[in-house]
Design a protein around this motif. Structure first.
Motif, PDB file in Angstrom:
ATOM      1  N   GLY A  25       0.795  -1.221   0.000  1.00  0.00           N
ATOM      2  CA  GLY A  25       0.000   0.000   0.000  1.00  0.00           C
ATOM      3  C   GLY A  25       0.828   1.272   0.000  1.00  0.00           C
ATOM      4  O   GLY A  25       0.281   2.371   0.149  1.00  0.00           O
ATOM      5  N   HIS A  26       2.129   1.150  -0.139  1.00  0.00           N
ATOM      6  CA  HIS A  26       3.025   2.313  -0.109  1.00  0.00           C
ATOM      7  C   HIS A  26       2.992   3.001  -1.472  1.00  0.00           C
ATOM      8  O   HIS A  26       3.259   2.373  -2.500  1.00  0.00           O
ATOM      9  N   PRO A  27       2.692   4.291  -1.521  1.00  0.00           N
ATOM     10  CA  PRO A  27       2.501   4.965  -2.814  1.00  0.00           C
ATOM     11  C   PRO A  27       3.762   5.113  -3.655  1.00  0.00           C
ATOM     12  O   PRO A  27       3.673   5.351  -4.852  1.00  0.00           O
ATOM     13  N   ALA A  28       4.951   4.950  -3.033  1.00  0.00           N
ATOM     14  CA  ALA A  28       6.192   5.139  -3.785  1.00  0.00           C
ATOM     15  C   ALA A  28       6.916   3.836  -4.073  1.00  0.00           C
ATOM     16  O   ALA A  28       8.047   3.848  -4.547  1.00  0.00           O
ATOM     17  N   VAL A  29       6.259   2.699  -3.810  1.00  0.00           N
ATOM     18  CA  VAL A  29       6.933   1.400  -3.886  1.00  0.00           C
ATOM     19  C   VAL A  29       6.297   0.506  -4.940  1.00  0.00           C
ATOM     20  O   VAL A  29       5.070   0.467  -5.096  1.00  0.00           O
ATOM     21  N   SER A  30       7.144  -0.244  -5.613  1.00  0.00           N
ATOM     22  CA  SER A  30       6.702  -1.334  -6.487  1.00  0.00           C
ATOM     23  C   SER A  30       7.343  -2.622  -5.969  1.00  0.00           C
ATOM     24  O   SER A  30       8.577  -2.769  -6.004  1.00  0.00           O
ATOM     25  N   LEU A  31       6.516  -3.529  -5.436  1.00  0.00           N
ATOM     26  CA  LEU A  31       7.042  -4.807  -4.981  1.00  0.00           C
ATOM     27  C   LEU A  31       7.537  -5.603  -6.188  1.00  0.00           C
ATOM     28  O   LEU A  31       6.788  -5.853  -7.132  1.00  0.00           O
ATOM     29  N   THR A  32       8.805  -5.996  -6.130  1.00  0.00           N
ATOM     30  CA  THR A  32       9.449  -6.617  -7.289  1.00  0.00           C
ATOM     31  C   THR A  32       9.758  -8.091  -7.065  1.00  0.00           C
ATOM     32  O   THR A  32       9.683  -8.896  -7.999  1.00  0.00           O
ATOM     33  N   ALA A  33      10.113  -8.465  -5.844  1.00  0.00           N
ATOM     34  CA  ALA A  33      10.479  -9.856  -5.567  1.00  0.00           C
ATOM     35  C   ALA A  33      10.162 -10.210  -4.126  1.00  0.00           C
ATOM     36  O   ALA A  33      10.452  -9.429  -3.214  1.00  0.00           O
ATOM     37  N   LEU A  34       9.567 -11.382  -3.935  1.00  0.00           N
ATOM     38  CA  LEU A  34       9.292 -11.923  -2.602  1.00  0.00           C
ATOM     39  C   LEU A  34       9.888 -13.319  -2.558  1.00  0.00           C
ATOM     40  O   LEU A  34       9.500 -14.182  -3.345  1.00  0.00           O
ATOM     41  N   THR A  35      10.836 -13.550  -1.665  1.00  0.00           N
ATOM     42  CA  THR A  35      11.447 -14.867  -1.603  1.00  0.00           C
ATOM     43  C   THR A  35      11.005 -15.608  -0.345  1.00  0.00           C
ATOM     44  O   THR A  35      10.714 -15.008   0.689  1.00  0.00           O
ATOM     45  N   SER A  36      10.968 -16.929  -0.456  1.00  0.00           N
ATOM     46  CA  SER A  36      10.588 -17.780   0.660  1.00  0.00           C
ATOM     47  C   SER A  36      11.206 -19.154   0.472  1.00  0.00           C
ATOM     48  O   SER A  36      11.083 -19.750  -0.602  1.00  0.00           O
ATOM     49  N   GLN A  37      11.864 -19.648   1.490  1.00  0.00           N
ATOM     50  CA  GLN A  37      12.432 -20.989   1.419  1.00  0.00           C
ATOM     51  C   GLN A  37      11.347 -22.050   1.519  1.00  0.00           C
ATOM     52  O   GLN A  37      11.409 -23.089   0.864  1.00  0.00           O
ATOM     53  N   SER A  38      10.334 -21.780   2.346  1.00  0.00           N
ATOM     54  CA  SER A  38       9.306 -22.790   2.617  1.00  0.00           C
ATOM     55  C   SER A  38       8.177 -22.798   1.596  1.00  0.00           C
ATOM     56  O   SER A  38       7.532 -23.834   1.401  1.00  0.00           O
ATOM     57  N   TYR A  39       7.908 -21.647   0.946  1.00  0.00           N
ATOM     58  CA  TYR A  39       6.721 -21.544   0.089  1.00  0.00           C
ATOM     59  C   TYR A  39       7.047 -21.101  -1.329  1.00  0.00           C
ATOM     60  O   TYR A  39       6.184 -20.565  -2.023  1.00  0.00           O
ATOM     61  N   ALA A  40       8.276 -21.315  -1.758  1.00  0.00           N
ATOM     62  CA  ALA A  40       8.667 -20.905  -3.120  1.00  0.00           C
ATOM     63  C   ALA A  40       7.741 -21.538  -4.154  1.00  0.00           C
ATOM     64  O   ALA A  40       7.424 -22.724  -4.092  1.00  0.00           O
TER      65      ALA A  40
END
Length: 348
Positions: A25-40
């Motif tokens: 919800g941050h107006p200046a951010v673009s989420l680009t990558a989310l990493t997870s060892q357990s849920y990749a």
């Protein structure tokens, strides 16, 4: 201004998930990558259904070189000992790095290795790390590429004591910190200690005289006092999901009184967007800060014992972790500190 491209390593832990929620919800951010060892390979909302239709990204395995190439800033929310390789790649690429773990919080490796029982492989990076408590280190954070986000207990304890130590009013060897935390502070992993039947209708102390946040608190307080500070710190686990309440006791030098103490705290935190000094006679509670980036502070002077009792309350996952990390990001990128964090918490 172009969007800040953000990557989150360890996105499916509790602190990582709060980072995702806040940054989505941050107006200046673009989420680009989310990493997870357990849920990749899984959609993030499948792990955290409350973000269905808010976050459509699929989690991936950690590839530090690719992450650093694609992102402007990377957050890590990993167990201690795992952030150094990511930090090295971020430095090589000239990007920004905010670590929510303990790997860069200390000025030397000896204290870290003694308390965390893990070999530190990034001693050469410690001089470049800035301890990310904005109320105390704002100017250093502005120019940093590597920010060590403070621990949750230390955030509540240090903010409660900072005015006293900076002014030289408290006796450095008299400080007692009695802290109580919600169960989310233990993380999302399975453990007998956080099993429902163990926690419900129960409160207990743990890691007495040996909690890993003790030297972090002492290091920050010593920097404020200009001399070594030793604290007695006792954490407790309470049957609530989130929140930390610190009740702090300190003996004061002669000449202190309730009015002057309150004025000291008012001056020290004047203009701070997330520290709320409560009116005299009002004390903090965790419910009032739940879901917010606030730290509420109340204080009472006891002339009979020459002690001040300072009470602080934070949400351990927000001001104690993800919210503070976003606040640090805002400072680094010259945004208003409250961007993406403004507003009160939830009640009840």
């Amino acid at each position: 201004m172009s969007q800040i491209k953000v990557g989150i390593v360890g996105a499916t832990g509790y602190a990582g998930a709060e980072l995702v929620r806040l940054l989505a919800g941050h107006p200046a951010v673009s989420l680009t990558a989310l990493t997870s060892q357990s849920y990749a390979g899984q959609a993030f909302w499948e792990v955290y259904p409350h973000l269905y239709r808010y976050v459509d990204m699929v989690t991936s395995e950690l590839e530090p070189d690719r992450l650093a190439a694609e992102c402007d800033v990377v957050f890590t929310a990993l167990p201690h000992g795992h952030a150094v390789p990511v930090a090295r790649e971020i430095k090589r690429r000239g990007k920004k790095f905010i670590d929510l773990g303990a790997d860069f919080r200390f000025t030397g490796v000896d204290t870290y290795q003694q308390w965390y029982k893990v070999e530190h492989t990034g001693a050469d990076l410690l001089d470049e790390a800035v301890y990310g408590l904005p109320e105390l280190q704002r100017e250093k954070i502005k120019g940093a590429w590597l920010v060590a986000n403070p621990g949750c207990y230390p955030t509540g304890a240090i903010l409660g004591l900072a005015p006293l130590l900076k002014a030289g009013l408290a006796e450095p060897d008299s400080i007692i910190i009695d802290a109580k935390s919600g169960v989310s502070g233990a993380g999302r992993g399975l453990s007998l200690n956080t099993h429902y039947c163990e926690v419900n209708e129960n409160i207990k102390a743990y890691n007495v005289a040996r909690h890993r946040h003790t030297p972090e608190i002492e290091q920050a307080l010593a920097a404020l006092a200009g001399r070594p500070v030793t604290v007695s710190f006792t954490p407790h686990l309470t049957p609530m999901s989130r929140g930390i309440l610190c009740t702090i006791y300190a003996r004061l030098h002669a000449g202190a009184d309730a009015g002057s103490l309150y004025e000291l705290y008012q001056r020290f935190y004047q203009g701070e967007p997330f520290v709320r000094l409560l009116p005299a006679g009002m004390l903090p509670g965790t419910k009032a800060v739940t879901g917010s980036n606030h730290c509420d502070i109340g204080l009472v002077y006891d002339p009979r014992t020459s002690r001040v009792v300072v009470v602080t309350a934070i949400d351990n996952l927000i001001k104690g972790a993800a919210g503070q990390a976003v606040q640090n990001m805002n400072i680094i990128f010259n945004l208003s500190e409250s961007t993406g964090l403004a507003g009160p918490g939830m009640y009840p």
